[in-house]
Design an enzyme around this catalytic site. Structure first.
Site, PDB file in Angstrom:
ATOM      1  N   GLY A  28       0.838  -1.202   0.000  1.00  0.00           N
ATOM      2  CA  GLY A  28       0.000   0.000   0.000  1.00  0.00           C
ATOM      3  C   GLY A  28       0.864   1.241   0.000  1.00  0.00           C
ATOM      4  O   GLY A  28       2.102   1.170   0.008  1.00  0.00           O
ATOM      5  N   TRP A  29       0.207   2.351  -0.009  1.00  0.00           N
ATOM      6  CA  TRP A  29       0.916   3.620   0.017  1.00  0.00           C
ATOM      7  C   TRP A  29      -0.045   4.687   0.511  1.00  0.00           C
ATOM      8  O   TRP A  29      -1.259   4.504   0.501  1.00  0.00           O
ATOM      9  CB  TRP A  29       1.424   3.988  -1.378  1.00  0.00           C
ATOM     10  CG  TRP A  29       0.298   4.181  -2.351  1.00  0.00           C
ATOM     11  CD1 TRP A  29      -0.382   3.204  -3.010  1.00  0.00           C
ATOM     12  CD2 TRP A  29      -0.327   5.412  -2.722  1.00  0.00           C
ATOM     13  NE1 TRP A  29      -1.375   3.752  -3.771  1.00  0.00           N
ATOM     14  CE2 TRP A  29      -1.361   5.105  -3.625  1.00  0.00           C
ATOM     15  CE3 TRP A  29      -0.095   6.756  -2.389  1.00  0.00           C
ATOM     16  CZ2 TRP A  29      -2.176   6.084  -4.190  1.00  0.00           C
ATOM     17  CZ3 TRP A  29      -0.907   7.725  -2.949  1.00  0.00           C
ATOM     18  CH2 TRP A  29      -1.931   7.383  -3.846  1.00  0.00           C
ATOM     19  N   SER A  33       4.052   7.767   2.698  1.00  0.00           N
ATOM     20  CA  SER A  33       4.886   6.572   2.704  1.00  0.00           C
ATOM     21  C   SER A  33       4.447   5.520   1.698  1.00  0.00           C
ATOM     22  O   SER A  33       3.354   5.595   1.142  1.00  0.00           O
ATOM     23  CB  SER A  33       4.794   5.940   4.093  1.00  0.00           C
ATOM     24  OG  SER A  33       3.449   5.549   4.323  1.00  0.00           O
ATOM     25  N   THR A  34       5.335   4.525   1.518  1.00  0.00           N
ATOM     26  CA  THR A  34       4.918   3.283   0.863  1.00  0.00           C
ATOM     27  C   THR A  34       5.048   2.171   1.907  1.00  0.00           C
ATOM     28  O   THR A  34       5.873   2.269   2.825  1.00  0.00           O
ATOM     29  CB  THR A  34       5.799   2.947  -0.361  1.00  0.00           C
ATOM     30  OG1 THR A  34       7.170   3.010   0.024  1.00  0.00           O
ATOM     31  CG2 THR A  34       5.541   3.898  -1.513  1.00  0.00           C
ATOM     32  N   ASP A 156      -7.389  11.591  11.192  1.00  0.00           N
ATOM     33  CA  ASP A 156      -7.553  11.212   9.785  1.00  0.00           C
ATOM     34  C   ASP A 156      -8.311   9.888   9.648  1.00  0.00           C
ATOM     35  O   ASP A 156      -7.876   8.968   8.949  1.00  0.00           O
ATOM     36  CB  ASP A 156      -6.181  11.133   9.087  1.00  0.00           C
ATOM     37  CG  ASP A 156      -6.293  11.263   7.565  1.00  0.00           C
ATOM     38  OD1 ASP A 156      -7.374  11.673   7.081  1.00  0.00           O
ATOM     39  OD2 ASP A 156      -5.313  10.960   6.874  1.00  0.00           O
TER      40      ASP A 156
HETATM   41  P1  ADP Z   1       0.427   7.167   5.108  1.00  0.00           P
HETATM   42  O1  ADP Z   1       0.813   7.887   6.352  1.00  0.00           O
HETATM   43  O2  ADP Z   1       1.427   7.351   4.011  1.00  0.00           O
HETATM   44  O3  ADP Z   1      -1.000   7.415   4.676  1.00  0.00           O
HETATM   45  P2  ADP Z   1      -0.451   4.552   6.112  1.00  0.00           P
HETATM   46  O4  ADP Z   1       0.022   4.146   7.453  1.00  0.00           O
HETATM   47  O5  ADP Z   1      -1.854   5.027   6.007  1.00  0.00           O
HETATM   48  O6  ADP Z   1       0.554   5.613   5.491  1.00  0.00           O
HETATM   49  O7  ADP Z   1      -0.242   3.348   5.098  1.00  0.00           O
HETATM   50  C1  ADP Z   1      -0.513   3.528   3.723  1.00  0.00           C
HETATM   51  C2  ADP Z   1      -1.276   2.321   3.203  1.00  0.00           C
HETATM   52  O8  ADP Z   1      -0.443   1.162   3.333  1.00  0.00           O
HETATM   53  C3  ADP Z   1      -2.557   1.994   3.946  1.00  0.00           C
HETATM   54  O9  ADP Z   1      -3.667   2.692   3.442  1.00  0.00           O
HETATM   55  C4  ADP Z   1      -2.660   0.499   3.684  1.00  0.00           C
HETATM   56  O10 ADP Z   1      -3.164   0.266   2.373  1.00  0.00           O
HETATM   57  C5  ADP Z   1      -1.208   0.035   3.699  1.00  0.00           C
HETATM   58  N1  ADP Z   1      -0.811  -0.396   5.048  1.00  0.00           N
HETATM   59  C6  ADP Z   1      -0.477   0.391   6.081  1.00  0.00           C
HETATM   60  N2  ADP Z   1      -0.187  -0.327   7.189  1.00  0.00           N
HETATM   61  C7  ADP Z   1      -0.334  -1.624   6.835  1.00  0.00           C
HETATM   62  C8  ADP Z   1      -0.197  -2.866   7.521  1.00  0.00           C
HETATM   63  N3  ADP Z   1       0.155  -2.906   8.809  1.00  0.00           N
HETATM   64  N4  ADP Z   1      -0.444  -3.997   6.838  1.00  0.00           N
HETATM   65  C9  ADP Z   1      -0.810  -3.954   5.543  1.00  0.00           C
HETATM   66  N5  ADP Z   1      -0.962  -2.827   4.829  1.00  0.00           N
HETATM   67  C10 ADP Z   1      -0.736  -1.660   5.450  1.00  0.00           C
END
Ligand code: ADP
Ligand code: MG
Length: 464
Positions: A28-29, A33-34, A156
């Site tokens: 995801g991203w 971040s990614t 958020d």
């Molecule tokens: P940002 O601060 O860049 O928005 P996030 O923490 O929301 O970052 O993570 C971005 C995306 O990555 C999430 O919307 C999800 O799709 C994926 N993601 C984040 N954390 C996890 C996790 N623990 N397991 C699987 N996918 C995740």
């Protein structure tokens, strides 16, 4: 996006923290971040590796995120079942080859797809009400913990930041990697996720609506450009695509769906659990399916992720928070906000889970801006704003004249929430009343009167 200060270029097989974490696929991203599926070779388990953009501004907020996550872990004596757990964090120096810059890396447990993907899977026609109740209860539980135990406002809350848990990650990945294992679930999820607009639906007006919604929603889920090297990761992307839809053998439960009158006949109905995802069915009406469907609803567990914008409640903050559609009125008009801002966002999210539509989706026009339209849409639903809002924000005078009317807005069309649910979404009156009764204290425009997460947990609508 991968330029200096931006995302770190990652290739499958790259290792981090002196070889401890080896990247296997992208999961995801977000704006910051990614996030990658990585093998933790020390602990012999899979983890989610969040690699934050290297610009100092992003590093700073990542360090704040770590601090808040650690505070939450201390406050909660370890982990909370509905807030993602931070396992480890470290710095990664990308070096010249990686585009330069230092990136903060955070290690989390691996979770499955987000509520946005889940909604997409239901063609944006709304999730079954009982599933929404389960999800809402858990998010409220997570918020009550963040607000009351940790003193943290998430700021958020939106579908992308609520992820579905995977019952047994290692077992699941093992099954996906076995070549003899049929990949029917994987390909079906790819079909649904990659070409949503082609998914057939039952009636033509519904199809138009679904296509429009999908086009809109695709906009916010577009992947950032992949680094050149990542284009060679197709085989693992398949695992990733499966993983991102993992835990999601979603049966469409037409009996309890909030929009049962328009439930589509999807080609991919899966009756079994995520760990046994071989049976692709198209038999929503099969009564034998109902028990399985209920069982699947029972198992759904979600966690709140992304404390990247979170703040302490006592910070007396006024800066703009929240993603537009989930933004609370006090934030729009520039008042000091608190934990109740999350409750407003959750109210908007619950409506969206039930209907597949945003509750508020403001648009700018030549005569008014997005904020004006947003306030107008809120007033249309809530009828009046309290005096404290009309005069109390830093921007109140920009939006309201001396009579307390909006300066720039189209003609208002007042509608009650229960009528919207009944007339637009064809919900039976009792159901519309019940939902409206639950959502109203969350969407209370006066934040001092808005219900807390703890109070809402006691609301009868959440009972199954
Ligand atoms: P940002 O601060 O860049 O928005 P996030 O923490 O929301 O970052 O993570 C971005 C995306 O990555 C999430 O919307 C999800 O799709 C994926 N993601 C984040 N954390 C996890 C996790 N623990 N397991 C699987 N996918 C995740
Ligand atoms: Mg995010």
């Amino acid at each position: 996006d991968y330029k200096q200060g931006g995302y770190h270029r990652v290739q499958v097989g790259d290792s981090f923290h002196d070889g401890r974490y080896v990247v296997e696929a992208k999961m995801g991203w977000g704006y910051f971040s990614t996030v990658w599926l990585a093998n933790d070779t020390l602990m012999k388990r899979h983890v989610a590796l969040k690699i934050v953009k290297s610009d100092p501004h992003f590093c700073k907020s990542a360090l704040e995120e770590i601090e808040l996550l650690e505070q939450a872990q201390t406050a909660g004596n370890g982990s909370h079942q509905h807030v993602a757990q931070l396992l480890h964090h470290f710095w990664h120096d990308a070096g010249a080859a990686g585009g330069g810059g230092k990136h903060v890396c955070m290690v989390f447990e691996v979770l499955g797809e987000s509520l946005l993907s889940l909604m997409k899977r239901f063609n944006y026609r709304g999730l079954p009400v009982n599933m929404v109740k389960r999800i809402t209860r858990q998010v409220l539980d997570g918020l009550a913990f963040l607000h009351d135990t940790c003193g943290i406002v998430h700021t958020d809350i939106k579908p992308e930041n609520i992820l579905i848990c995977i019952p047994d990650v290692e077992d699941y990945l093992e099954k996906q990697k076995r070549p003899s294992q049929p990949r029917r679930f994987s390909s079906s999820s790819t079909l649904l996720l990659d070409s949503p607009a082609t998914t057939p639906v039952s009636d033509s007006s519904g199809r138009r609506l679904v296509k429009r919604k999908m086009k809109r929603q695709q906009k916010r889920t577009e992947d950032p450009p992949l680094g050149g090297k990542q284009k060679s990761t197709n085989n693992l992307q398949q695992i990733q695509s499966t993983l991102s839809s993992l835990s999601l053998a979603v049966p469409l439960d037409s009996s309890s769906s909030s929009s049962s009158s328009t439930t589509a006949s999807l080609p991919t109905i899966i009756r079994s659990s995520a760990l046994d995802c071989t049976a692709l069915m198209d038999d929503t009406d099969d009564p034998d399916n109902q028990a399985d469907d209920e069982a699947w609803h029972d198992r759904i567990t979600v966690k709140i992720v992304d404390l990247g914008n979170a703040c302490r409640i006592d910070g007396n903050f006024k800066h703009v928070i929240q993603t537009r559609q989930y933004r609370s009125p006090e934030v729009i008009i520039g008042m000091i906000w608190n934990d109740r801002a999350d409750i407003w966002s959750l109210g908007c999210l619950v409506f969206e889970l039930l209907t597949g539509d945003y509750l508020f989706d403001p648009r700018a026009d030549t005569k008014y801006g997005k904020d004006d339209d947003h306030l107008a849409k809120i007033i249309e639903l809530m009828r009046v704003l309290p005096r404290s809002l009309i005069i109390g924000g830093d921007y109140s005078r920009e939006f309201f004249n001396q009579k307390g009317e909006l300066r720039h807005a189209k003609t208002l069309r007042h509608r009650r929430l229960r009528d919207v649910l009944h007339d637009t979404y064809f919900m039976p009156p009792e159901q519309a009343d019940g939902i409206s009764d639950f959502l109203s204290p969350m969407l209370e425009v006066d934040m001092t009167k808005r219900a807390s997460a703890n109070t809402l947990l006691k609301h009868g609508w959440l009972d199954l």
